[in-house]
Design a protein around this motif. Sequence first.
Motif, PDB file in Angstrom:
ATOM      1  N   TRP A 269       8.618   4.995  -4.787  1.00  0.00           N
ATOM      2  CA  TRP A 269       8.976   6.690  -4.597  1.00  0.00           C
ATOM      3  C   TRP A 269      10.158   6.807  -4.231  1.00  0.00           C
ATOM      4  O   TRP A 269      10.622   6.420  -3.412  1.00  0.00           O
ATOM      5  N   PRO A 271      12.571   9.551  -3.024  1.00  0.00           N
ATOM      6  CA  PRO A 271      12.599  11.471  -2.232  1.00  0.00           C
ATOM      7  C   PRO A 271      13.568  12.048  -3.038  1.00  0.00           C
ATOM      8  O   PRO A 271      13.390  12.820  -2.569  1.00  0.00           O
ATOM      9  N   ASP A 273      14.197  12.274  -6.513  1.00  0.00           N
ATOM     10  CA  ASP A 273      13.832  12.649  -7.563  1.00  0.00           C
ATOM     11  C   ASP A 273      12.263  13.619  -6.900  1.00  0.00           C
ATOM     12  O   ASP A 273      11.532  14.301  -7.864  1.00  0.00           O
ATOM     13  N   GLU A 274      11.647  12.634  -5.590  1.00  0.00           N
ATOM     14  CA  GLU A 274      10.090  13.612  -5.352  1.00  0.00           C
ATOM     15  C   GLU A 274       9.636  12.449  -6.491  1.00  0.00           C
ATOM     16  O   GLU A 274       8.670  13.263  -7.045  1.00  0.00           O
ATOM     17  N   ARG A 275       9.839  11.394  -6.777  1.00  0.00           N
ATOM     18  CA  ARG A 275       8.343  10.971  -7.782  1.00  0.00           C
ATOM     19  C   ARG A 275       8.164   9.445  -7.440  1.00  0.00           C
ATOM     20  O   ARG A 275       8.874   8.736  -7.107  1.00  0.00           O
TER      21      ARG A 275
END
Length: 455
Positions: A269, A271, A273-275
Amino acid sequence: MTGNEGNTAEENRRQVLYWRLLSRLFDPEEQAALESASVAVVGDLGLPVALLDPKVSIDTVVQRHPQLEAEFDGLMSPDGDDREGEVRRAALASKLLLNVFGTGSGNVSAEQLARWQADAGWFERALGCEAGRLRGRAGSGGGGGTVAGTGTGDGFSAPELGRALAGIEADLVKRMQLREVLADPRLAKQLTPSMSLIEQLLRDKDNLDGVALANAKSLIKRFVDEVAEVLRTQVAQASAGTIDRSIPPKRVYRNLDLDRTIWKNLPNWSPEDERLYVDRLFYKQTAKRVTPAKLIVVVDQSGSMVDAMVNCTILASIFTGLPKVDVHLIAYDTRALDLTPWVHDPFEVLLRTKLGGGTDGTVALELTRPKITDPRNTVVVWISDFYEWQQEAVFTGMAAIHRSGARFIPVGSVSSGGHQSVNPWFRQRFKDQGTPVLSGRVKKLVVELKNFLAF
């Protein structure tokens, strides 16, 4: 008690049985006082209460109490006269006379006719002759010969008794209106197939021909197709089988395990890129064990097992159509018949069966044992009420199948309602062996079989 008092008591007990007999012959309604007194007499003699039930055949009584067979043979002949056992003889003779001569009135089913014919045979044996002799059906001598106990002293000759029995039988056949309906295509189409109707057709099929036989076959076929559709649905809906973890899952979208894939990739995960970056996909394992399995269905086709014969014949045909399943079907009464060549066609199987008769599981065991070539991969489903002539020998054979490693499933009956009547002796021994008798409900048997076959 003095000797005269003892004789008087015995005479009173005998008269109770004969008064009850006369009462039931002329009026089928029970007389409470006579019935209760007769029950007490029969109980004191150590005889089964079934002797007082006109709906219970002699075959059934002897099947469940084999020791009585010798007492029925020659019971009413001069050589069998036993003054000390008059009350006991009266109880047995009353059973014979009521079953043979107390035919009542109204419509008659094929099962009732078959039961009467069997009881008439016991009546002839009680007179000291071969079953069927008085009706001209045994040996080559016909029904006109001399029979012990019927020539003098009893008020009847053998020909007179033969004519009386033939008259009763003709009346029963006449009251079987089903044959007339079957002979009329218009009326036959109005019949709704049911288990009771199919039973009558199967019992009477050998007496039908022409249009009546064609209509009977059509009704049986309709019923088979209707039941087969219901059972196919139950087989398809029953969940069974265990996941085989040794087989890698197929990497297709429908098998994708989203929850596990997300969980395993959480370290990726981002943070910023929030992907969630997925570097590995996980799939669900759905493959179940598919091993060629042998299913041997053994069905008691005696008179009390009609529902089981019909349902199991259809069920066996359904499993025959499934992959990796080798199905065998054996039907038996006092003889066994291997119906495996026709197991795919329940209609043909039912036409080849002959309902009725006694029960001798040893003949079925002889056909079953050679079929068990790979015990660990074999299931034997045995459907019966287990009222056997040779119960020790039959159970020993069944226990040997269980010890061999084959899965042995005893079933009390196979019906939609699950009603079953099982010999308590067998029920307890199956329980002790670890193979308790299965409930007779079709759905439960379907689940048990699918669990074993695991498809």
